[in-house]
Design a protein around this motif. Structure first.
Motif, PDB file in Angstrom:
ATOM      1  N   ASN A  44     -15.355 -31.509 -49.325  1.00  0.00           N
ATOM      2  CA  ASN A  44     -14.305 -31.023 -49.651  1.00  0.00           C
ATOM      3  C   ASN A  44     -14.151 -29.379 -49.188  1.00  0.00           C
ATOM      4  OD1 ASN A  44     -13.252 -33.550 -50.598  1.00  0.00           O
ATOM      5  ND2 ASN A  44     -13.578 -33.022 -52.813  1.00  0.00           N
ATOM      6  N   GLY A  45     -15.351 -28.801 -49.498  1.00  0.00           N
ATOM      7  CA  GLY A  45     -15.297 -27.463 -49.233  1.00  0.00           C
ATOM      8  C   GLY A  45     -15.051 -27.118 -47.561  1.00  0.00           C
ATOM      9  N   THR A  46     -15.964 -27.963 -46.788  1.00  0.00           N
ATOM     10  CA  THR A  46     -15.743 -27.993 -45.268  1.00  0.00           C
ATOM     11  C   THR A  46     -14.419 -28.337 -44.818  1.00  0.00           C
ATOM     12  OG1 THR A  46     -16.304 -30.406 -44.913  1.00  0.00           O
ATOM     13  CG2 THR A  46     -18.023 -28.789 -45.023  1.00  0.00           C
ATOM     14  N   PHE A  47     -13.588 -29.312 -45.497  1.00  0.00           N
ATOM     15  CA  PHE A  47     -12.113 -29.640 -45.001  1.00  0.00           C
ATOM     16  C   PHE A  47     -11.244 -28.241 -45.348  1.00  0.00           C
ATOM     17  CE2 PHE A  47     -13.309 -34.116 -45.339  1.00  0.00           C
ATOM     18  CZ  PHE A  47     -13.110 -34.194 -43.729  1.00  0.00           C
ATOM     19  N   ASP A  48     -11.456 -27.803 -46.797  1.00  0.00           N
ATOM     20  CA  ASP A  48     -10.622 -26.665 -47.175  1.00  0.00           C
ATOM     21  C   ASP A  48     -10.976 -25.296 -46.455  1.00  0.00           C
ATOM     22  OD1 ASP A  48      -9.649 -28.453 -49.180  1.00  0.00           O
ATOM     23  OD2 ASP A  48     -11.013 -27.549 -50.761  1.00  0.00           O
ATOM     24  N   MET A  49     -11.985 -25.206 -46.103  1.00  0.00           N
ATOM     25  CA  MET A  49     -12.706 -23.805 -45.179  1.00  0.00           C
ATOM     26  C   MET A  49     -12.010 -24.052 -43.857  1.00  0.00           C
ATOM     27  SD  MET A  49     -13.522 -20.877 -45.810  1.00  0.00           S
ATOM     28  CE  MET A  49     -14.266 -21.151 -47.673  1.00  0.00           C
ATOM     29  N   SER A  50     -11.971 -25.206 -43.376  1.00  0.00           N
ATOM     30  CA  SER A  50     -11.517 -25.171 -41.938  1.00  0.00           C
ATOM     31  C   SER A  50     -10.251 -25.233 -41.716  1.00  0.00           C
ATOM     32  CB  SER A  50     -12.121 -26.686 -41.282  1.00  0.00           C
ATOM     33  OG  SER A  50     -11.266 -27.428 -42.079  1.00  0.00           O
ATOM     34  N   ILE A  51      -9.351 -25.338 -42.791  1.00  0.00           N
ATOM     35  CA  ILE A  51      -7.927 -25.205 -42.845  1.00  0.00           C
ATOM     36  C   ILE A  51      -7.856 -23.510 -43.348  1.00  0.00           C
ATOM     37  CG2 ILE A  51      -5.750 -25.548 -44.186  1.00  0.00           C
ATOM     38  CD1 ILE A  51      -6.978 -28.467 -44.608  1.00  0.00           C
ATOM     39  N   PHE A  52      -8.658 -23.145 -44.192  1.00  0.00           N
ATOM     40  CA  PHE A  52      -8.394 -21.559 -44.320  1.00  0.00           C
ATOM     41  C   PHE A  52      -8.498 -20.756 -43.331  1.00  0.00           C
ATOM     42  CE2 PHE A  52     -10.553 -17.673 -45.647  1.00  0.00           C
ATOM     43  CZ  PHE A  52      -9.700 -17.080 -46.450  1.00  0.00           C
ATOM     44  N   ALA A  53      -9.646 -21.013 -42.586  1.00  0.00           N
ATOM     45  CA  ALA A  53     -10.040 -20.347 -41.292  1.00  0.00           C
ATOM     46  C   ALA A  53      -8.686 -20.159 -40.202  1.00  0.00           C
ATOM     47  CB  ALA A  53     -11.266 -21.005 -40.608  1.00  0.00           C
ATOM     48  N   VAL A  54      -7.897 -21.397 -40.246  1.00  0.00           N
ATOM     49  CA  VAL A  54      -6.844 -21.355 -39.153  1.00  0.00           C
ATOM     50  C   VAL A  54      -5.790 -20.791 -39.830  1.00  0.00           C
ATOM     51  CG1 VAL A  54      -5.399 -22.665 -37.848  1.00  0.00           C
ATOM     52  CG2 VAL A  54      -7.917 -23.325 -37.980  1.00  0.00           C
ATOM     53  N   MET A  55      -5.362 -21.405 -40.889  1.00  0.00           N
ATOM     54  CA  MET A  55      -3.840 -21.121 -41.467  1.00  0.00           C
ATOM     55  C   MET A  55      -4.034 -19.703 -42.419  1.00  0.00           C
ATOM     56  SD  MET A  55      -2.489 -23.878 -40.478  1.00  0.00           S
ATOM     57  CE  MET A  55      -0.967 -23.414 -41.343  1.00  0.00           C
ATOM     58  N   ASP A  56      -5.201 -19.328 -42.982  1.00  0.00           N
ATOM     59  CA  ASP A  56      -5.049 -18.055 -43.736  1.00  0.00           C
ATOM     60  C   ASP A  56      -5.732 -17.067 -43.113  1.00  0.00           C
ATOM     61  OD1 ASP A  56      -3.645 -19.512 -45.949  1.00  0.00           O
ATOM     62  OD2 ASP A  56      -5.501 -19.999 -46.824  1.00  0.00           O
ATOM     63  N   VAL A  57      -6.520 -17.072 -41.924  1.00  0.00           N
ATOM     64  CA  VAL A  57      -7.213 -16.087 -41.232  1.00  0.00           C
ATOM     65  C   VAL A  57      -6.500 -15.879 -40.018  1.00  0.00           C
ATOM     66  CG1 VAL A  57      -9.378 -15.142 -40.428  1.00  0.00           C
ATOM     67  CG2 VAL A  57      -9.324 -16.554 -42.658  1.00  0.00           C
ATOM     68  N   ALA A  58      -6.747 -16.829 -39.024  1.00  0.00           N
ATOM     69  CA  ALA A  58      -6.482 -16.858 -37.474  1.00  0.00           C
ATOM     70  C   ALA A  58      -4.753 -16.459 -37.424  1.00  0.00           C
ATOM     71  CB  ALA A  58      -6.922 -17.941 -36.831  1.00  0.00           C
ATOM     72  N   LEU A  59      -4.050 -17.353 -37.942  1.00  0.00           N
ATOM     73  CA  LEU A  59      -2.597 -17.317 -37.758  1.00  0.00           C
ATOM     74  C   LEU A  59      -2.094 -16.057 -38.443  1.00  0.00           C
ATOM     75  CD1 LEU A  59      -1.485 -21.116 -37.919  1.00  0.00           C
ATOM     76  CD2 LEU A  59      -2.141 -19.781 -36.085  1.00  0.00           C
ATOM     77  N   PRO A  60      -2.353 -15.643 -39.781  1.00  0.00           N
ATOM     78  CA  PRO A  60      -1.650 -14.554 -40.339  1.00  0.00           C
ATOM     79  C   PRO A  60      -2.262 -13.294 -39.351  1.00  0.00           C
ATOM     80  CG  PRO A  60      -2.362 -15.837 -42.142  1.00  0.00           C
ATOM     81  CD  PRO A  60      -2.682 -16.578 -40.861  1.00  0.00           C
ATOM     82  N   LEU A  61      -3.479 -13.379 -38.915  1.00  0.00           N
ATOM     83  CA  LEU A  61      -3.982 -12.323 -38.079  1.00  0.00           C
ATOM     84  C   LEU A  61      -3.205 -12.231 -36.718  1.00  0.00           C
ATOM     85  CD1 LEU A  61      -6.075 -10.167 -37.815  1.00  0.00           C
ATOM     86  CD2 LEU A  61      -7.507 -11.871 -36.567  1.00  0.00           C
ATOM     87  N   ALA A  62      -2.600 -13.174 -36.376  1.00  0.00           N
ATOM     88  CA  ALA A  62      -1.887 -13.026 -34.928  1.00  0.00           C
ATOM     89  C   ALA A  62      -0.605 -12.104 -34.989  1.00  0.00           C
ATOM     90  CB  ALA A  62      -1.394 -14.467 -34.602  1.00  0.00           C
ATOM     91  N   GLY A  63       0.115 -12.254 -36.342  1.00  0.00           N
ATOM     92  CA  GLY A  63       1.421 -11.328 -36.495  1.00  0.00           C
ATOM     93  C   GLY A  63       0.893  -9.977 -36.584  1.00  0.00           C
ATOM     94  N   VAL A  64      -0.155  -9.489 -37.430  1.00  0.00           N
ATOM     95  CA  VAL A  64      -0.758  -8.346 -37.632  1.00  0.00           C
ATOM     96  C   VAL A  64      -1.261  -7.574 -36.150  1.00  0.00           C
ATOM     97  CG1 VAL A  64      -2.315  -6.843 -38.852  1.00  0.00           C
ATOM     98  CG2 VAL A  64      -1.187  -8.634 -39.891  1.00  0.00           C
ATOM     99  N   MET A  65      -2.035  -8.628 -35.345  1.00  0.00           N
ATOM    100  CA  MET A  65      -2.565  -8.119 -34.167  1.00  0.00           C
ATOM    101  C   MET A  65      -1.387  -7.968 -33.431  1.00  0.00           C
ATOM    102  SD  MET A  65      -5.757  -8.295 -33.893  1.00  0.00           S
ATOM    103  CE  MET A  65      -6.069  -8.557 -32.025  1.00  0.00           C
ATOM    104  N   THR A  66      -0.450  -8.821 -33.166  1.00  0.00           N
ATOM    105  CA  THR A  66       0.698  -8.685 -32.342  1.00  0.00           C
ATOM    106  C   THR A  66       1.332  -7.253 -32.535  1.00  0.00           C
ATOM    107  OG1 THR A  66       1.225 -10.909 -32.299  1.00  0.00           O
ATOM    108  CG2 THR A  66       3.016  -9.307 -31.397  1.00  0.00           C
ATOM    109  N   LEU A  67       1.440  -6.791 -33.786  1.00  0.00           N
ATOM    110  CA  LEU A  67       2.229  -5.455 -34.075  1.00  0.00           C
ATOM    111  C   LEU A  67       1.331  -4.337 -33.556  1.00  0.00           C
ATOM    112  CD1 LEU A  67       4.172  -3.913 -35.615  1.00  0.00           C
ATOM    113  CD2 LEU A  67       2.862  -4.161 -37.753  1.00  0.00           C
ATOM    114  N   TRP A  68       0.086  -4.409 -34.164  1.00  0.00           N
ATOM    115  CA  TRP A  68      -0.825  -3.214 -33.699  1.00  0.00           C
ATOM    116  C   TRP A  68      -1.455  -3.063 -32.403  1.00  0.00           C
ATOM    117  CZ3 TRP A  68      -1.338   1.216 -36.547  1.00  0.00           C
ATOM    118  CH2 TRP A  68      -0.825   1.031 -37.796  1.00  0.00           C
TER     119      TRP A  68
END
Length: 432
Positions: A57-81
């Motif tokens: 369960n942790g592997t599934f949760d963390m793989s989703i977290f890596a994309v949805m809570d790390v990479a994609l939110p980072l895209a907006g901040v990266m685009t701005l800065w």
């Protein structure tokens, strides 16, 4: 002291071995395999058959977290800065900052050409980290890493400059740890700011150890008058700031940090735009040109983030950290009865692996032993004394395609270890 000397010799020999080039490969596999072995032992000897369910369960949760809570939110901040950074480059602001820190960075990063723009990018990243501006520090750091990669002759192997940069980032130097003090206030600490001075000392020791270790590995003359002068000046400024802030209440400190950090950040943005207007730069086009790199960079790091965070999840969910803590406690009891520090060690073990995991460990420690207990305060020092080494390695090196990390992970972990030891010493001195 003799034991410490043998430890240094062992680390030096190990970190010089040719197998260290594949260290990230071994670390990733080791986290998963150790987690599996510990899980099997828990199932066989303790009857904890649900451990495998927690791991999966942790592997599934963390793989989703890596994309949805790390990479994609980072895209907006990266685009701005990255857009703002491109405006700053066109305005000449980055090169102006480069000339200011050029003498110091030319000694610390001898591979970087004099007055190169990356010096300014490095300065902005370090400044944002020290002020606790994580949302700004990450894109600024990724931009600096890309500039260092442009100077790197071997595109798949980390350069000396990239290793020094990564080691300084993993040392986690933060001047005012507002998030930690706020958490202490929420949990009802009598004086939420009493960890400020010992934490500042601990994180600064971690940074100095990173500079010393990497400097020795790269044969940098650390006694050069320029390096001594800059480090001495920085030490003095941090000391004066610590003296001023230590006299503030928790609310005053939070207000000071918020105003100082955000006003400084807004001044940087205004200076970039004002300078670009003065030079008659097409500002919006410059912003768009730089911002285009933000999304592509964020997508590029997704495989690295998923792989590393899932491996960390397996290691954590298996209970390996609890087993390691128990072993250290038993070993420490052979030499001393002052083993209070062991109760806070889970935070120290988790910090190089996961920032959110370490925060959870810190909160759990304060709730279990008391927010004003020795262990509770020490866990706060562990949380602030270093940074998430494996996350930073995966993020920064993954963004530029570095596959051979050389001794970068070892340097980061040694800086973390230095921060942990300094935190324990400071805890006994201030709270003992």
């Amino acid at each position: 002291m003799r034991v410490f000397g043998h430890l240094v010799v062992f680390l030096h020999k190990y970190l010089n071995s040719r197998n260290l080039r594949l260290m990230l490969n071994y670390v990733w596999a080791g986290l998963i395999l150790i987690g599996f072995i510990v899980a099997v032992c828990r199932a066989v000897f303790l009857g904890d058959v649900l451990v495998f369910e927690r791991i999966i369960n942790g592997t599934f949760d963390m793989s989703i977290f890596a994309v949805m809570d790390v990479a994609l939110p980072l895209a907006g901040v990266m685009t701005l800065w990255l857009g703002l950074m491109n405006i700053g480059e066109k305005a000449g602001a980055i090169r102006f900052l480069s000339r200011i820190v050029g003498p110091f960075f030319s000694k610390l990063f001898p591979e970087i050409p004099k007055n190169h723009k990356v010096n300014g990018e490095l300065l902005m990243n370090f400044s944002a980290n020290m002020l606790g501006l994580d949302n700004a520090a990450t894109p600024l750091g990724l931009k600096a890493m890309q500039s260092l990669q442009d100077l790197n002759k071997d595109k798949t192997s980390a350069s000396n400059a990239q290793i020094m940069f990564l080691a300084l980032n993993t040392s986690g130097l933060t001047i005012i740890p507002i998030a930690i003090m706020a958490q202490r206030a929420i949990l009802g600490a009598a004086n939420p700011t009493d960890i400020f001075i010992p934490l500042l000392i601990s994180t600064y020791c971690s940074t100095l150890i990173a500079i010393i270790y990497v400097g020795i590995r790269q044969k940098i003359n650390l006694f050069d008058k320029v390096i001594i002068g800059w480090i001495g000046s920085i030490t003095l400024l941090i000391g004066l700031l610590a003296w001023y802030v230590s006299g503030l209440s928790n609310e005053e400190m939070a207000r000071f940090s918020s105003i100082f950090s955000n006003v400084l950040l807004m001044l940087v943005i205004a200076a970039f735009i004002g300078g670009a207007l003065y030079k008659k730069v097409n500002i919006f086009d410059a912003f768009i040109d730089g911002a285009k790199e933000g999304f592509s960079t964020s997508v590029k790091i997704i495989p690295y983030m998923v792989g590393m965070l899932v491996a960390i999840s397996v290691f954590r969910s298996s209970g390996a950290i609890d087993l390691l803590t128990l072993g250290i406690e038993k070993a420490a009891q052979l030499f001393t009865n002052r083993t209070e520090f062991v109760d806070a060690l889970p935070t120290a073990f988790m910090k190089p692996l996961s920032g959110s995991g370490a925060k959870a460990m810190m909160v759990e420690c304060m709730k279990t032993f008391g927010v004003d207990s020795f262990a509770g305060k020490l866990s706060c020092l562990f949380q602030g004394a270093a940074d998430t080494t494996f996350y930073i390695v995966a993020l920064y090196f993954g963004s530029v395609g570095i596959k051979r990390t050389r001794y970068a992970i070892g340097a980061g972990l040694i800086a973390d270890l230095g921060g942990v030891i300094a935190a324990i010493i400071c805890a006994y001195l201030f709270f003992g």
